[in-house]
Design a protein around this motif. Structure first.
Motif, short mmCIF file in Angstrom:
data_model
loop_
_atom_site.label_atom_id
_atom_site.label_comp_id
_atom_site.label_asym_id
_atom_site.label_seq_id
_atom_site.Cartn_x
_atom_site.Cartn_y
_atom_site.Cartn_z
N LEU A 1 0.82 -1.21 0.00
CA LEU A 1 0.00 0.00 0.00
C LEU A 1 0.86 1.26 0.00
O LEU A 1 0.51 2.27 -0.64
N ALA A 2 1.99 1.20 0.70
CA ALA A 2 2.90 2.35 0.74
C ALA A 2 3.49 2.61 -0.65
O ALA A 2 3.57 3.77 -1.09
N ALA A 3 3.89 1.55 -1.33
CA ALA A 3 4.45 1.71 -2.67
C ALA A 3 3.41 2.30 -3.62
O ALA A 3 3.71 3.21 -4.41
N MET A 4 2.18 1.80 -3.54
CA MET A 4 1.12 2.29 -4.41
C MET A 4 0.75 3.74 -4.07
O MET A 4 0.49 4.55 -4.97
N THR A 5 0.73 4.06 -2.79
CA THR A 5 0.40 5.43 -2.37
C THR A 5 1.45 6.42 -2.86
O THR A 5 1.12 7.48 -3.40
N ALA A 6 2.73 6.07 -2.66
CA ALA A 6 3.81 6.95 -3.10
C ALA A 6 3.81 7.12 -4.62
O ALA A 6 4.05 8.21 -5.14
N VAL B 1 12.40 16.95 -4.76
CA VAL B 1 11.38 17.41 -3.81
C VAL B 1 10.13 16.55 -3.95
O VAL B 1 9.48 16.21 -2.94
N LEU B 2 9.79 16.20 -5.17
CA LEU B 2 8.62 15.35 -5.42
C LEU B 2 8.79 14.00 -4.73
O LEU B 2 7.85 13.47 -4.11
N ILE B 3 9.98 13.43 -4.82
CA ILE B 3 10.26 12.14 -4.20
C ILE B 3 10.12 12.24 -2.68
O ILE B 3 9.50 11.38 -2.04
N LEU B 4 10.70 13.28 -2.11
CA LEU B 4 10.67 13.43 -0.65
C LEU B 4 9.25 13.68 -0.14
O LEU B 4 8.88 13.19 0.93
N ILE B 5 8.46 14.43 -0.89
CA ILE B 5 7.07 14.65 -0.51
C ILE B 5 6.31 13.33 -0.47
O ILE B 5 5.59 13.02 0.49
N ALA B 6 6.49 12.53 -1.52
CA ALA B 6 5.80 11.24 -1.60
C ALA B 6 6.25 10.30 -0.48
O ALA B 6 5.42 9.62 0.15
N ILE B 7 7.56 10.26 -0.23
CA ILE B 7 8.08 9.38 0.83
C ILE B 7 7.57 9.83 2.19
O ILE B 7 7.12 9.01 3.01
N GLY B 8 7.65 11.13 2.45
CA GLY B 8 7.25 11.65 3.75
C GLY B 8 5.78 11.40 4.06
O GLY B 8 5.43 10.87 5.12
N ILE C 1 7.95 -0.41 5.09
CA ILE C 1 6.99 0.60 4.64
C ILE C 1 7.72 1.78 4.02
O ILE C 1 7.36 2.27 2.94
N LEU C 2 8.77 2.24 4.68
CA LEU C 2 9.54 3.37 4.14
C LEU C 2 10.24 2.98 2.84
O LEU C 2 10.29 3.76 1.89
N LEU C 3 10.78 1.76 2.80
CA LEU C 3 11.45 1.29 1.58
C LEU C 3 10.45 1.12 0.44
O LEU C 3 10.77 1.40 -0.72
N GLY C 4 9.26 0.66 0.77
CA GLY C 4 8.21 0.57 -0.25
C GLY C 4 7.85 1.95 -0.78
O GLY C 4 7.61 2.13 -1.98
N ALA C 5 7.84 2.93 0.12
CA ALA C 5 7.56 4.31 -0.29
C ALA C 5 8.66 4.84 -1.21
O ALA C 5 8.38 5.53 -2.19
N ILE C 6 9.91 4.50 -0.90
CA ILE C 6 11.02 4.92 -1.76
C ILE C 6 10.88 4.31 -3.15
O ILE C 6 11.07 4.99 -4.17
N ALA C 7 10.54 3.02 -3.18
CA ALA C 7 10.39 2.34 -4.47
C ALA C 7 9.25 2.95 -5.28
O ALA C 7 9.38 3.22 -6.48
N GLY C 8 8.11 3.18 -4.64
CA GLY C 8 6.96 3.76 -5.33
C GLY C 8 7.22 5.17 -5.80
O GLY C 8 6.92 5.54 -6.94
N ALA C 9 7.80 5.98 -4.92
CA ALA C 9 8.12 7.37 -5.28
C ALA C 9 9.16 7.42 -6.39
O ALA C 9 9.09 8.26 -7.29
#
Length: 367
Positions: free
Chosen positions: A28-33, A77-84, A242-250
């Protein structure tokens, strides 16, 4: 936040217990990011273009890159916003490792942002001076190292693990662990930054390594799997998935706009932050050597610059004129100068990274 909400709702509706599973929240984190990147991407690019935050291309680089001058930069900045946002939504906000990696990532992002800002405002491709950039990187790296060293609950969390060997581990002690952590975080940050010179070159290896590290983090934070695979058990490390999934998705979302010909560049704000994130995660899950293997492209790119500069200075002192090992450094520019197209360099480096990531993953079982 959503995890806390689902846990509260689960008291009355059992269905919401499903959100306690790290694997589901990682997906879900990857998809959200990814969704945040797709939605916010065009708006961020338009804003950067409107503010005339365009890339200042170095005149001593490949001449084919001069056409990229003016392309919006600071897209990290886009990546960091999505990850955060994603991490705050799906992560366990009581987990110390999540906050450690998130703070280091955003901290390095701020350093990179200021560096990019100087490049844009003053049209100076060199940006923030190396001395000050290194100072702030060191401060953040040492801070993270001290926190991880003194919050470790067992010696296994501070040992240097050698992959592919069952019982080879070197106790580092507090000083050794802090030193290693510092060099891993700062070194990886700069390595990713040096690699970020072609469209899509740095972001895809980062996505691959983050995805692989999610597997490592999951088994490292699981007592049964960690014991079976003969790797250190680090309670709470699984939440890093979760954070790593966010990095991958972003990262994948950013690649949509960064693919050749790039609509936006990552800039130091993204490259420094992502490198620091990977380095910090590697330290927490005790896989520093695996990071070197998986990030082989980053390592070689960095070594190419170090060797080129060192050899140039040595020959200038010895013979009165500087000589070069490569036609141009970092290594990706050397291949461009030999006749490879930019897309060929990028895709071939991706292929190499895929193979290296698979080698790194095999260390989980080959012991």
């Amino acid at each position: 936040m959503l995890l806390a909400l689902s846990q509260w709702l689960a008291q009355d509706v059992r269905f919401f217990n499903v959100f306690n599973y790290i694997t589901l929240r990682t997906v879900l984190a990857a998809m959200t990011a990814l969704l945040i990147s797709f939605v916010a991407g065009p708006r961020v690019i338009r804003w950067l273009a409107a503010k005339k935050i365009g890339q200042a291309v170095r005149t001593d680089g490949p001449q084919t890159h001069l056409v990229k001058s003016g392309t919006p930069t600071m897209g990290g900045v886009l990546i960091l916003i999505a990850i955060g946002i994603t991490t705050l939504l799906w992560g366990d906000l009581t987990n110390k490792y999540v906050w450690t990696v998130l703070i280091v990532t955003l901290g390095y992002g701020i350093v990179g942002w200021y560096d990019d800002w100087k490049k844009v405002v003053y049209r100076d491709p060199k940006g923030l001076s190396a001395k000050w950039k290194y100072f702030w990187q060191s401060l953040l790296g040492i801070g993270a190292a001290l926190f991880l060293a003194f919050s470790a609950k067992s010696t296994a969390q501070t040992e240097l693990i050698v992959p592919f060997f069952k019982t080879v581990a070197y106790p580092l002690g507090v000083i050794g662990f802090i030193t290693l952590t510092y060099f891993v975080i700062v070194g990886t940050s700069n390595a990713v930054n040096l690699t970020d010179g072609l469209d899509g070159l740095a972001i895809m290896p980062t996505v691959m390594i983050a995805s692989a590290f999610a597997i490592f983090a999951y088994v490292t934070g699981h007592a049964v799997y960690a014991k079976y695979l003969l790797i250190p058990y680090v309670p709470g490390a699984g939440e890093l998935c979760i954070l790593l999934g966010a990095i991958a998705g972003a990262g994948l979302g950013f690649l949509w706009f960064n693919a050749y010909p790039a609509e936006v560049f990552m800039g130091d704000v993204g490259a420094l932050a992502l490198g620091a994130a990977l380095g910090t995660v590697a330290v927490i899950i005790r896989q520093e050597i695996v990071l070197v293997i998986m990030g082989g492209v980053f390592v070689v790119e960095t070594l190419s610059v170090m060797l080129q500069v060192s050899y140039f200075k040595y020959t200038k002192k010895r013979f009165g004129e500087g000589r070069r090992i490569l036609r141009m450094a970092p290594l990706h520019h050397h291949f461009e100068q030999t006749g490879w197209k930019e897309t060929q360099v990028v895709v071939r480096f991706w292929i190499i990274t895929i193979m290296l990531v698979l080698v790194g993953l095999s260390s989980l079982k080959l012991r």
